[in-house]
Scaffold this active site. Structure first.
Site, short mmCIF file in Angstrom:
data_model
loop_
_atom_site.label_atom_id
_atom_site.label_comp_id
_atom_site.label_asym_id
_atom_site.label_seq_id
_atom_site.Cartn_x
_atom_site.Cartn_y
_atom_site.Cartn_z
N HIS A 148 43.81 38.07 39.30
CA HIS A 148 44.30 39.45 39.40
C HIS A 148 43.22 40.30 40.05
O HIS A 148 42.02 40.03 39.90
CB HIS A 148 44.71 40.00 38.04
CG HIS A 148 43.62 40.04 37.01
ND1 HIS A 148 42.73 41.08 36.91
CD2 HIS A 148 43.27 39.16 36.04
CE1 HIS A 148 41.89 40.84 35.91
NE2 HIS A 148 42.19 39.68 35.36
N ASP A 157 43.17 43.78 39.70
CA ASP A 157 42.93 45.04 38.98
C ASP A 157 41.80 44.84 37.96
O ASP A 157 41.48 43.70 37.60
CB ASP A 157 44.20 45.54 38.28
CG ASP A 157 44.72 44.57 37.23
OD1 ASP A 157 44.75 43.35 37.49
OD2 ASP A 157 45.08 45.03 36.12
N ASP A 190 35.55 39.60 35.56
CA ASP A 190 37.00 39.60 35.25
C ASP A 190 37.74 40.42 36.28
O ASP A 190 37.95 41.60 36.08
CB ASP A 190 37.21 40.14 33.84
CG ASP A 190 38.65 40.08 33.38
OD1 ASP A 190 39.46 39.42 34.05
OD2 ASP A 190 38.97 40.70 32.36
N GLU A 196 47.28 43.08 35.77
CA GLU A 196 47.13 42.06 34.72
C GLU A 196 46.63 42.71 33.44
O GLU A 196 47.11 42.42 32.35
CB GLU A 196 46.14 40.97 35.16
CG GLU A 196 46.09 39.76 34.24
CD GLU A 196 45.10 39.89 33.09
OE1 GLU A 196 45.15 39.05 32.17
OE2 GLU A 196 44.27 40.82 33.09
N GLU A 197 45.67 43.62 33.61
CA GLU A 197 44.98 44.19 32.44
C GLU A 197 45.90 45.04 31.56
O GLU A 197 45.56 45.35 30.44
CB GLU A 197 43.76 45.00 32.88
CG GLU A 197 42.69 44.19 33.62
CD GLU A 197 41.97 43.19 32.74
OE1 GLU A 197 42.31 43.06 31.56
OE2 GLU A 197 41.05 42.53 33.25
N GLU A 199 40.57 33.00 35.24
CA GLU A 199 39.98 33.92 34.26
C GLU A 199 38.66 33.33 33.77
O GLU A 199 38.51 32.10 33.70
CB GLU A 199 40.93 34.09 33.06
CG GLU A 199 42.17 34.91 33.34
CD GLU A 199 41.91 36.42 33.39
OE1 GLU A 199 40.81 36.86 32.99
OE2 GLU A 199 42.82 37.14 33.84
N HIS A 230 35.12 43.43 30.66
CA HIS A 230 35.51 44.73 30.10
C HIS A 230 34.33 45.54 29.54
O HIS A 230 34.53 46.61 28.99
CB HIS A 230 36.57 44.59 28.98
CG HIS A 230 37.84 43.92 29.42
ND1 HIS A 230 39.00 43.96 28.70
CD2 HIS A 230 38.14 43.20 30.54
CE1 HIS A 230 39.96 43.29 29.33
NE2 HIS A 230 39.44 42.82 30.45
ZN LIG Z 1 41.26 39.06 33.62
#
Ligand SMILES: [Zn+2]
Length: 396
Positions: free
Chosen positions: A82, A84, A114, A146-147, A174, A367
């Site tokens: 992903h 985003d 990520d 995705e997030e 991931e 994150h």
């Molecule tokens: Zn991810």
């Protein structure tokens, strides 16, 4: 002799340069990923891939599917990521989150781990893959949102199914420290909104107490959580080895002497099998219909409505999984593990494509402020993708 970044012999330098470009697009989920997707499309087209960009109805979000190698075959491999990232607001960074910064063998930046690192590694390998005589195709699947619930991957997999596009394996990059991961539970989030009728606390019969009805729904969810334990499939590998429900919040009401007119119940379930999700939804729907009928005898506008926030389907470990076999061979792993977080992998499994998670970097860095990826992890990923290029030169 140092190789130029664009020299196909030097994928790590190329990967770092691409990652720097990717990090410079903030692409926070809610702000859209159109610019980064168009960048990736140009890059992959430049490397000879057949590229389809699929914007959503707003035009601000887009998926990308690009293919190198023979056309019209279903025995290829999908590399899925992903584009985003989660927001940086309220986090204290010592680096500029949107400028890739190299320090002590690490690359800092939002999304470096990520999972723009994996996306950069895939694109950096495109010229290598393009130069090989591939017997089977490789597909790059880069998705939006995705997030916030895998919405892009959901759209992409539905589209692939309609187009009849399939593959022998999907690798979801991931962060797993390049370990092979074959399963995770689903993560389904809901908010149940109850609308009753406000009134004075001294006359309960003249109102419809939304908090009381929400509480009855909460009690039912707690009962269902117990029931799920008895439905656990034999030999379920997850911890705990059954589906779970959590009640995350119950809000409503203003004062001791006012009948609350609205209430909201936030809850989630983490199913280990589809049938459990179906069971919970059916049981809850039956109760909500019954309660709503009861409420409407006093207030016809009363309502109970459950809104789906996101349904990230689980990745269910399978006895026969060609994606696991492929990635264990390429990484030299002697087993495959499980993770506690959700990914888009279950969506690919859902359209009949064997899937595993295997990507560079650690989820521990995802994150977080000062998110980073070890350069050694990117190098490892590039090695594995190089092995994949070899594998794709032969029939499955
Ligand atoms: Zn991810």
């Amino acid at each position: 002799m140092t190789l130029a970044p664009d020299d196909p012999q030097n994928p790590l330098e190329r990967c770092k340069a691409i990652l720097a470009d990717l990090v410079a697009f903030p692409s926070v989920s809610s702000d859209g990923n159109r610019d980064i997707t168009d960048y990736l499309a140009r890059k992959l087209e430049g490397y000879g891939a057949r590229v389809t960009v699929m914007p959503d109805e707003t035009g601000r979000q887009a998926n990308l599917l690009a293919t190198l190698g023979p056309e019209g075959r279903d025995d290829g491999v999908i590399l899925s990521g992903h584009t985003d990232v989660v927001p940086v607001a309220d986090q204290s960074w010592t680096h500029d989150p949107f400028t890739l910064t190299e320090q002590d063998g690490r690359l800092y930046g939002r999304g470096s781990c990520d999972m723009k690192g994996f996306v950069a590694a895939c694109v950096a390998m495109a010229p290598v893959l393009g130069a090989r005589n591939l017997a089977r195709p490789v597909h790059f699947a880069f998705t939006h949102d995705e997030e916030v619930g895998c919405f892009g991957a959901q759209r992409l997999t539905e589209w692939m199914k309609r187009q009849g596009i399939s593959a022998r394996a999907a690798i979801i990059g991931e962060p797993s420290l390049m370990q092979v991961i074959e399963g995770h539970k689903g993560c389904y989030e809901y908010s149940t909104h109850v609308t009753g009728l406000e009134g004075h606390g001294s006359s309960p019969e003249l109102g419809v107490n939304a908090v009381e009805y929400a509480a009855r729904i909460a009690v039912k969810l707690a009962e269902l959580r117990e029931a799920l334990k008895t439905r656990a499939p034999a030999g379920c590998p997850f911890d705990p080895p059954h589906s779970t429900i959590n009640i995350g919040g119950l809000q409503g009401g203003q004062a001791h002497n006012i009948i609350p007119g609205t209430a909201r119940l936030d809850w989630e379930m983490r199913p280990v099998q589809d049938s459990d999700a179906g069971f919970v939804k059916a049981e809850l729907a039956a109760l909500c219909t019954h309660l709503q009928d009861q409420m409407r005898t006093r207030h016809p506008q009363a309502e109970i409505r459950t809104r789906t926030i996101a349904e990230v389907v689980g990745l269910i470990p399978e006895t026969d999984n060609p994606a696991r076999a492929l990635m264990m061979a390429l990484t030299g792993a002697n087993g495959a593990g499980l993770v506690p977080f959700g990914t888009e992998a279950g969506l690919f499994q859902g359209i009949g494509i064997a899937s595993v998670i295997c990507g560079p970097g650690s989820i521990a860095q995802a994150h977080k402020p000062d998110e980073y990826i070890e350069i050694s992890q990117l190098a490892r990923c590039l090695d594995v993708l190089d092995g994949l290029a070899d594998a794709l030169c032969h029939p499955a």
